[in-house]
Design a protein around this motif. Structure first.
Motif, PDB file in Angstrom:
ATOM      1  N   GLY A  21     -26.637 -13.205 -24.656  1.00 23.84           N
ATOM      2  CA  GLY A  21     -26.059 -12.708 -23.185  1.00 23.84           C
ATOM      3  C   GLY A  21     -27.306 -12.333 -22.520  1.00 23.84           C
ATOM      4  N   THR A  22     -28.170 -11.705 -23.173  1.00 25.58           N
ATOM      5  CA  THR A  22     -29.495 -11.323 -22.651  1.00 25.58           C
ATOM      6  C   THR A  22     -30.489 -12.349 -22.018  1.00 25.58           C
ATOM      7  OG1 THR A  22     -29.388  -9.294 -23.521  1.00 25.58           O
ATOM      8  CG2 THR A  22     -31.669  -9.732 -22.791  1.00 25.58           C
ATOM      9  N   THR A  23     -30.219 -13.526 -22.573  1.00 27.58           N
ATOM     10  CA  THR A  23     -31.133 -14.567 -22.170  1.00 27.58           C
ATOM     11  C   THR A  23     -30.653 -15.090 -20.897  1.00 27.58           C
ATOM     12  OG1 THR A  23     -29.780 -16.174 -23.404  1.00 27.58           O
ATOM     13  CG2 THR A  23     -31.795 -15.357 -24.620  1.00 27.58           C
ATOM     14  N   LYS A  24     -29.296 -15.015 -20.727  1.00 30.59           N
ATOM     15  CA  LYS A  24     -28.986 -15.452 -19.401  1.00 30.59           C
ATOM     16  C   LYS A  24     -28.989 -14.370 -18.362  1.00 30.59           C
ATOM     17  CE  LYS A  24     -26.501 -18.029 -16.497  1.00 30.59           C
ATOM     18  NZ  LYS A  24     -26.865 -19.330 -16.209  1.00 30.59           N
ATOM     19  N   ALA A  25     -28.985 -13.017 -18.956  1.00 31.87           N
ATOM     20  CA  ALA A  25     -29.571 -11.970 -17.897  1.00 31.87           C
ATOM     21  C   ALA A  25     -30.687 -12.224 -17.549  1.00 31.87           C
ATOM     22  CB  ALA A  25     -29.072 -10.602 -18.467  1.00 31.87           C
ATOM     23  N   GLU A  69     -35.186 -10.221 -13.222  1.00 32.10           N
ATOM     24  CA  GLU A  69     -35.851  -9.490 -14.058  1.00 32.10           C
ATOM     25  C   GLU A  69     -35.246  -8.152 -14.405  1.00 32.10           C
ATOM     26  OE1 GLU A  69     -40.602  -8.086 -14.549  1.00 32.10           O
ATOM     27  OE2 GLU A  69     -40.017  -8.486 -12.522  1.00 32.10           O
ATOM     28  N   ILE A  70     -34.629  -7.601 -13.363  1.00 33.63           N
ATOM     29  CA  ILE A  70     -33.705  -6.322 -13.326  1.00 33.63           C
ATOM     30  C   ILE A  70     -32.655  -6.398 -14.527  1.00 33.63           C
ATOM     31  CG2 ILE A  70     -32.379  -4.355 -12.354  1.00 33.63           C
ATOM     32  CD1 ILE A  70     -33.961  -4.877  -9.857  1.00 33.63           C
ATOM     33  N   GLU A  71     -31.899  -7.504 -14.215  1.00 39.74           N
ATOM     34  CA  GLU A  71     -30.677  -7.971 -15.153  1.00 39.74           C
ATOM     35  C   GLU A  71     -31.191  -7.863 -16.495  1.00 39.74           C
ATOM     36  OE1 GLU A  71     -31.474  -9.274 -12.250  1.00 39.74           O
ATOM     37  OE2 GLU A  71     -29.893  -9.854 -11.175  1.00 39.74           O
ATOM     38  N   GLY A  72     -32.334  -8.712 -16.749  1.00 40.12           N
ATOM     39  CA  GLY A  72     -32.859  -8.859 -18.177  1.00 40.12           C
ATOM     40  C   GLY A  72     -33.252  -7.435 -18.706  1.00 40.12           C
ATOM     41  N   ALA A  73     -33.865  -6.704 -17.994  1.00 40.40           N
ATOM     42  CA  ALA A  73     -34.318  -5.453 -18.333  1.00 40.40           C
ATOM     43  C   ALA A  73     -33.230  -4.397 -18.794  1.00 40.40           C
ATOM     44  CB  ALA A  73     -35.281  -4.685 -17.602  1.00 40.40           C
ATOM     45  N   MET A  74     -32.251  -4.351 -17.993  1.00 40.09           N
ATOM     46  CA  MET A  74     -31.003  -3.452 -18.337  1.00 40.09           C
ATOM     47  C   MET A  74     -30.270  -4.103 -19.571  1.00 40.09           C
ATOM     48  SD  MET A  74     -31.119  -1.116 -16.397  1.00 40.09           S
ATOM     49  CE  MET A  74     -33.146  -0.997 -16.656  1.00 40.09           C
ATOM     50  N   LEU A 123     -37.797  -4.525 -20.172  1.00 39.47           N
ATOM     51  CA  LEU A 123     -37.487  -2.854 -19.971  1.00 39.47           C
ATOM     52  C   LEU A 123     -38.774  -2.213 -19.685  1.00 39.47           C
ATOM     53  CD1 LEU A 123     -35.337  -0.655 -20.189  1.00 39.47           C
ATOM     54  CD2 LEU A 123     -35.887  -0.671 -22.885  1.00 39.47           C
ATOM     55  N   TYR A 124     -39.762  -2.566 -20.387  1.00 46.04           N
ATOM     56  CA  TYR A 124     -41.034  -1.496 -20.289  1.00 46.04           C
ATOM     57  C   TYR A 124     -41.404  -1.820 -18.553  1.00 46.04           C
ATOM     58  CZ  TYR A 124     -45.855   0.024 -20.522  1.00 46.04           C
ATOM     59  OH  TYR A 124     -47.007   0.420 -20.073  1.00 46.04           O
ATOM     60  N   LYS A 125     -41.308  -3.027 -18.046  1.00 42.77           N
ATOM     61  CA  LYS A 125     -41.667  -3.231 -16.822  1.00 42.77           C
ATOM     62  C   LYS A 125     -40.873  -2.525 -15.850  1.00 42.77           C
ATOM     63  CE  LYS A 125     -43.528  -7.785 -17.715  1.00 42.77           C
ATOM     64  NZ  LYS A 125     -43.427  -9.207 -17.395  1.00 42.77           N
ATOM     65  N   LYS A 126     -39.485  -2.307 -16.281  1.00 34.70           N
ATOM     66  CA  LYS A 126     -38.533  -1.490 -15.498  1.00 34.70           C
ATOM     67  C   LYS A 126     -38.164  -0.171 -15.738  1.00 34.70           C
ATOM     68  CE  LYS A 126     -38.354  -5.116 -12.541  1.00 34.70           C
ATOM     69  NZ  LYS A 126     -38.652  -4.849 -11.124  1.00 34.70           N
ATOM     70  N   ILE A 127     -39.183   0.542 -16.406  1.00 34.89           N
ATOM     71  CA  ILE A 127     -38.590   1.924 -16.975  1.00 34.89           C
ATOM     72  C   ILE A 127     -38.377   2.890 -16.051  1.00 34.89           C
ATOM     73  CG2 ILE A 127     -41.268   2.751 -17.067  1.00 34.89           C
ATOM     74  CD1 ILE A 127     -38.539   3.426 -19.829  1.00 34.89           C
ATOM     75  N   GLU A 128     -39.094   2.856 -14.656  1.00 32.81           N
ATOM     76  CA  GLU A 128     -38.787   3.834 -13.670  1.00 32.81           C
ATOM     77  C   GLU A 128     -37.307   3.697 -13.298  1.00 32.81           C
ATOM     78  OE1 GLU A 128     -40.581   6.275 -13.058  1.00 32.81           O
ATOM     79  OE2 GLU A 128     -42.000   5.670 -14.327  1.00 32.81           O
ATOM     80  N   LEU A 129     -36.976   2.262 -13.211  1.00 36.29           N
ATOM     81  CA  LEU A 129     -35.438   2.143 -12.792  1.00 36.29           C
ATOM     82  C   LEU A 129     -34.527   2.777 -13.867  1.00 36.29           C
ATOM     83  CD1 LEU A 129     -33.726   0.531 -10.772  1.00 36.29           C
ATOM     84  CD2 LEU A 129     -33.747  -1.404 -12.402  1.00 36.29           C
ATOM     85  N   LEU A 130     -34.817   2.685 -15.087  1.00 34.83           N
ATOM     86  CA  LEU A 130     -34.062   3.231 -16.205  1.00 34.83           C
ATOM     87  C   LEU A 130     -34.106   4.872 -15.955  1.00 34.83           C
ATOM     88  CD1 LEU A 130     -32.553   3.421 -19.054  1.00 34.83           C
ATOM     89  CD2 LEU A 130     -34.837   3.350 -20.056  1.00 34.83           C
ATOM     90  N   LYS A 131     -35.002   5.481 -15.751  1.00 38.30           N
ATOM     91  CA  LYS A 131     -35.081   6.862 -15.580  1.00 38.30           C
ATOM     92  C   LYS A 131     -34.231   7.216 -14.263  1.00 38.30           C
ATOM     93  CE  LYS A 131     -39.837   7.572 -17.359  1.00 38.30           C
ATOM     94  NZ  LYS A 131     -41.250   7.741 -16.992  1.00 38.30           N
ATOM     95  N   SER A 132     -34.320   6.362 -13.332  1.00 38.23           N
ATOM     96  CA  SER A 132     -33.668   6.803 -12.117  1.00 38.23           C
ATOM     97  C   SER A 132     -32.066   6.743 -12.079  1.00 38.23           C
ATOM     98  CB  SER A 132     -34.056   6.125 -10.879  1.00 38.23           C
ATOM     99  OG  SER A 132     -33.990   4.884 -11.050  1.00 38.23           O
ATOM    100  N   HIS A 133     -31.643   5.808 -13.327  1.00 37.90           N
ATOM    101  CA  HIS A 133     -29.966   5.354 -13.133  1.00 37.90           C
ATOM    102  C   HIS A 133     -29.685   5.668 -14.707  1.00 37.90           C
ATOM    103  CE1 HIS A 133     -31.333   3.191 -10.078  1.00 37.90           C
ATOM    104  NE2 HIS A 133     -30.088   3.209  -9.688  1.00 37.90           N
ATOM    105  N   VAL A 187     -28.531  -3.580 -11.873  1.00 34.97           N
ATOM    106  CA  VAL A 187     -28.113  -2.994 -12.865  1.00 34.97           C
ATOM    107  C   VAL A 187     -27.020  -2.920 -13.704  1.00 34.97           C
ATOM    108  CG1 VAL A 187     -28.392  -0.228 -13.824  1.00 34.97           C
ATOM    109  CG2 VAL A 187     -30.037  -1.415 -12.010  1.00 34.97           C
ATOM    110  N   ALA A 188     -25.842  -2.953 -12.832  1.00 35.20           N
ATOM    111  CA  ALA A 188     -24.452  -2.985 -13.409  1.00 35.20           C
ATOM    112  C   ALA A 188     -24.461  -4.434 -14.054  1.00 35.20           C
ATOM    113  CB  ALA A 188     -23.498  -2.766 -12.196  1.00 35.20           C
ATOM    114  N   ILE A 189     -24.775  -5.537 -13.598  1.00 33.02           N
ATOM    115  CA  ILE A 189     -24.632  -6.687 -14.273  1.00 33.02           C
ATOM    116  C   ILE A 189     -25.517  -6.859 -15.510  1.00 33.02           C
ATOM    117  CG2 ILE A 189     -25.281  -9.042 -13.963  1.00 33.02           C
ATOM    118  CD1 ILE A 189     -25.116  -8.918 -10.894  1.00 33.02           C
ATOM    119  N   GLY A 190     -26.677  -6.395 -15.424  1.00 32.98           N
ATOM    120  CA  GLY A 190     -27.469  -6.423 -16.637  1.00 32.98           C
ATOM    121  C   GLY A 190     -26.805  -5.644 -17.800  1.00 32.98           C
ATOM    122  N   VAL A 191     -26.372  -4.247 -17.624  1.00 33.57           N
ATOM    123  CA  VAL A 191     -25.744  -3.326 -18.551  1.00 33.57           C
ATOM    124  C   VAL A 191     -24.530  -4.014 -19.263  1.00 33.57           C
ATOM    125  CG1 VAL A 191     -24.478  -1.332 -18.884  1.00 33.57           C
ATOM    126  CG2 VAL A 191     -26.649  -1.407 -17.688  1.00 33.57           C
TER     127      VAL A 191
END
Length: 233
Positions: free
Chosen positions: A192-196, A201-206, A80-90, A178-182
């Motif tokens: 489930g997150t282990t599969k994501a 990486e994006i699916e896992g972060a979300m 999640l930390y690695k994709k923090i900017e993606l979180l902010k934008s969505h 993003v939708a798949i990860g959420v």
């Protein structure tokens, strides 16, 4: 032999060996249904029954593993930390999706329990099925549920989510990462997150993000929704 079984080392080693066998089978077959956690659970149960070993003896080691469950969940914050900017934008659609998913999960469980006439204790024990074990146990206690049932159903939910989650996303043609990860994180927590994470990486972060938010939302709204249903039905 009895001296070894009565020590925590027995439960720890049995769990680790069973899980390692599960990982090997999963890698060899490449089939989602052969989830390492699911296989390890089946192997441990079979071993205890075949050799007539008391669950209390196994749990002496199991408690050590359970102790590290909560802090181990924290490591999921790394992707999640690695994709923090993606979180902010969505942020708005992500949080909205997790909120709706959590509410629908609770309402569905309560409705089905009411439909099939299940006792209230079973009903409230199943409500935290889609959140991680440490939070789910506390929610179950708060609602007056049976924590052992809660733990079992949370693990089962996670395994099912990890197995069929990717297929459901593919069936409904959900391609947004993003939708798949959420979706996977909200419905099937850490397992489930282990599969994501395997999916990307994006699916896992979300999915990691969804675990925490879904847990917080469930803690807040589960008692409220449960009370509303008790009054109306």
């Amino acid at each position: 032999m009895k001296e070894l079984i009565s020590t925590p080392l027995f439960g720890i080693m049995l769990s680790l060996i069973a899980f390692e066998i599960g990982c090997i089978i999963n890698k060899k077959t490449r089939l989602p249904i052969f989830n390492p956690l699911f296989i390890s659970i089946v192997l441990v149960i079979a071993f205890l029954n075949i050799f007539n070993i008391n669950v209390a003896d196994y749990d002496k080691g199991g408690q050590f593993i359970a102790f590290f469950l909560s802090p181990a969940t924290v490591i999921l914050a790394v992707p999640l930390y690695k994709k923090i900017e993606l979180l902010k934008s969505h942020a708005v659609p992500i949080i909205s999706g997790i909120t709706v998913g959590s509410i629908v999960s609770i309402i569905t469980i309560i409705s089905l329990c009411k439909l099939f006439g299940l006792p209230k204790t079973i009903n409230v024990s199943l409500i935290p099925k889609s959140i991680t074990v440490p939070i789910g146990i506390e929610v179950s206690k708060q609602l007056g549920g049976i924590t052992s049932i809660t733990v079992a159903v949370i693990i089962l939910t996670g395994i099912i989510g990890a197995i069929i989650g990717p297929y459901i996303c593919k069936f409904f043609k959900i391609k947004d990462k993003v939708a798949i990860g959420v979706a996977i994180g909200t419905a099937s927590h850490a397992v489930g997150t282990t599969k994501a994470i395997e999916m990307g990486e994006i699916e896992g972060a979300m999915s990691s993000l969804s675990i925490g938010i879904a847990g917080i939302i469930t803690v807040i709204i589960a008692p409220i929704i449960a009370k509303i249903f008790n009054v109306l039905m």
